[in-house]
Design an enzyme around this catalytic site. Structure first.
Site, PDB file in Angstrom:
ATOM      1  N   GLY A  85     -16.152   4.402  -2.708  1.00 60.90           N
ATOM      2  CA  GLY A  85     -15.529   4.774  -1.448  1.00 60.90           C
ATOM      3  C   GLY A  85     -15.020   3.613  -0.635  1.00 60.90           C
ATOM      4  CB  SER A  93     -11.757   6.684  -9.909  1.00 62.15           C
ATOM      5  OG  SER A  93     -10.618   6.283  -9.189  1.00 62.15           O
ATOM      6  CG  ASP A 135      -5.816   2.120  -7.637  1.00 67.59           C
ATOM      7  OD1 ASP A 135      -5.260   1.209  -6.996  1.00 67.59           O
ATOM      8  OD2 ASP A 135      -6.275   3.152  -7.102  1.00 67.59           O
ATOM      9  CB  THR A 149       4.703   0.401  -2.358  1.00 70.36           C
ATOM     10  OG1 THR A 149       3.623  -0.426  -2.803  1.00 70.36           O
ATOM     11  CG2 THR A 149       5.000   0.098  -0.904  1.00 70.36           C
ATOM     12  CG  ASP A 150       0.829   3.079  -6.379  1.00 67.91           C
ATOM     13  OD1 ASP A 150       0.993   3.769  -5.331  1.00 67.91           O
ATOM     14  OD2 ASP A 150      -0.231   3.084  -7.024  1.00 67.91           O
ATOM     15  CB  SER A 194      -9.531   1.367  -7.635  1.00 73.69           C
ATOM     16  OG  SER A 194      -8.782   2.474  -8.030  1.00 73.69           O
ATOM     17  CE1 TYR A 241      -3.303   7.647  -2.592  1.00 73.19           C
ATOM     18  CE2 TYR A 241      -2.342   9.420  -3.879  1.00 73.19           C
ATOM     19  CZ  TYR A 241      -2.578   8.076  -3.689  1.00 73.19           C
ATOM     20  OH  TYR A 241      -2.088   7.164  -4.584  1.00 73.19           O
ATOM     21  CD  GLU A 285      -7.919   8.823 -10.488  1.00 75.96           C
ATOM     22  OE1 GLU A 285      -8.126   9.781  -9.720  1.00 75.96           O
ATOM     23  OE2 GLU A 285      -8.637   7.808 -10.497  1.00 75.96           O
ATOM     24  CD  GLU A 303      -3.111  -0.258   0.043  1.00 74.02           C
ATOM     25  OE1 GLU A 303      -3.201   0.168  -1.126  1.00 74.02           O
ATOM     26  OE2 GLU A 303      -3.679  -1.283   0.431  1.00 74.02           O
TER      27      GLU A 303
END
Length: 377
Positions: A119, A125, A169, A34-35, A123, A219, A157, A32
């Site tokens: 939510g 979106s 994602d 990490t991308d 993902s 974020y 995004e 999480e």
């Protein structure tokens, strides 16, 4: 059900029929935040997502209907035509990002619907972006490769929706393969499919039904923390940094930046540990690393919330093998690796205790690993 709803809505609004496309939401077993740090992630596509019917309309305008929101938008394909509806910006952004890459597209009519819980950290979106990127590439025979389709979603995004997300994602939504998780190296973009069939275990999401809004957000601030530390270390990303090197510059960075980086460095190792453990069928180690990830996300990265922490504590009390919050944070789901014989009791206990504490039940989503973006014949 989604396909028939989309087809009926499209025919009702546009008095014709089009081609159906779909893409998936995703889970991430571990890896999480990490991308965007150039690290490893370990996602898979799931059997819920976005379905859209699309037909070129011979004009330079897009006419779009969001079935679930009962909302209609119409917009052109130039930069100044950005729509006011937030959901429509995802479609507009995909169109613009394709055009920036030299893709020639025209106006089209579309209706879409989804069964990705909004939510929940799955993902929705990215599923929306991937559906339209894949569909427009197919309809206009643009010849864009799958990695670039994922990057188109990511750029949407960044440039049109205000979230500086990593690539995970969109990658999972485009490349998903039934029955497989994928280890993606977000620096080199090399990836490997790992068959995932945990015999004797179930993977299940518990949704707190707490909604989070990532735009303009905590974020983005966490990403900035990581970028500051990487720069101090003389690196582009935190990927490959060690705790020894981080500790060497501790006095030169804020405590907050230190803790953010400490989580990311530990998470890189945990992803690789989980991959190795799965190949050995060692689910105890997988579970230990999931719990360790949650502890880091809650205490060091500070993206958890009271409801998520509560569900992870209940999971531990019930003997669940592994549990952690999943997604960008500030709400959404926990992901839980549960032995079959504990499953019913865990779900019942989690529902009861969560309701006593927060006044509503968590939603339960069994995980089925499925295919990513595709055309529906």
């Amino acid at each position: 059900m989604t396909q028939s709803n989309v087809r009926a809505a499209f025919e009702r609004h546009f008095n014709t029929h089009g081609t159906l496309y779909a893409s998936a939401g995703r889970i991430n077993l571990i890896g999480e935040h990490t991308d965007y740090n150039g690290g490893f992630v370990f996602p898979g596509a799931v059997d819920c997502g976005i379905t859209a019917m699309i037909r070129p309309n011979g004009t330079d305008r897009v006419r779009a209907y969001a079935v679930d929101l009962d909302s209609y938008a119409e917009f052109g394909l130039r930069e100044e035509d950005k729509p006011s509806e937030s959901w429509a910006r995802y479609i507009f952004g995909v169109c613009r990002e394709i055009q920036k890459r030299g893709g020639r597209i025209g106006g089209f009519d579309t209706a879409f619907s989804g069964d990705v819980p909004l939510g929940a950290g799955m993902s929705s979106s990215a599923a929306l972006e991937s559906t339209f990127a894949f569909a427009l590439n197919d309809l206009y025979a643009l010849g864009i490769d799958k990695f670039e389709l994922a990057r188109i979603g990511q750029s949407t995004e960044h440039n049109y929706c205000g979230v500086k997300c990593g690539i995970m994602d969109q990658f999972a939504s485009v490349f998903g393969k039934k029955g497989c998780l994928m280890r993606l190296d977000c620096r080199s973009m090399e990836f490997e499919y790992f068959p995932f069939d945990p015999v004797g275990y179930k993977l299940v999401l518990l949704d707190t039904v707490v909604k989070h809004e990532l735009v303009g957000s905590p974020y983005n601030r966490r990403r900035e923390s990581c970028e500051r530390v990487a720069k101090m270390l003389g690196q582009e990303f935190l990927r490959g940094a060690t705790m020894e090197r981080l500790d060497a510059i501790r006095d030169e960075i804020s405590d907050e930046d230190y803790r953010r980086a400490r989580f990311v460095i530990g998470e890189e190792r945990r992803v690789l540990d989980v991959c190795d453990a799965l190949q050995r069928g060692d689910y105890a180690t997988v579970g230990e690393r999931m719990y360790a990830t949650h502890e880091g996300l809650s205490k060091d990265y500070e993206v958890s919330c009271e409801e998520l922490d509560f569900l992870v504590d209940v999971a531990r009390e019930c003997g669940v093998t592994g549990a952690r919050m999943m997604g960008g944070g500030f709400g959404g789901c926990t992901i839980n690796l549960v032995k079959d014989d504990l499953f019913a009791d865990f779900i019942a206990t989690a529902k009861r205790k969560f309701t006593e504490r927060f006044g509503h039940e968590p939603k339960v989503y069994p995980v089925v690993i499925s295919d990513g973006a595709h055309k529906i014949d």
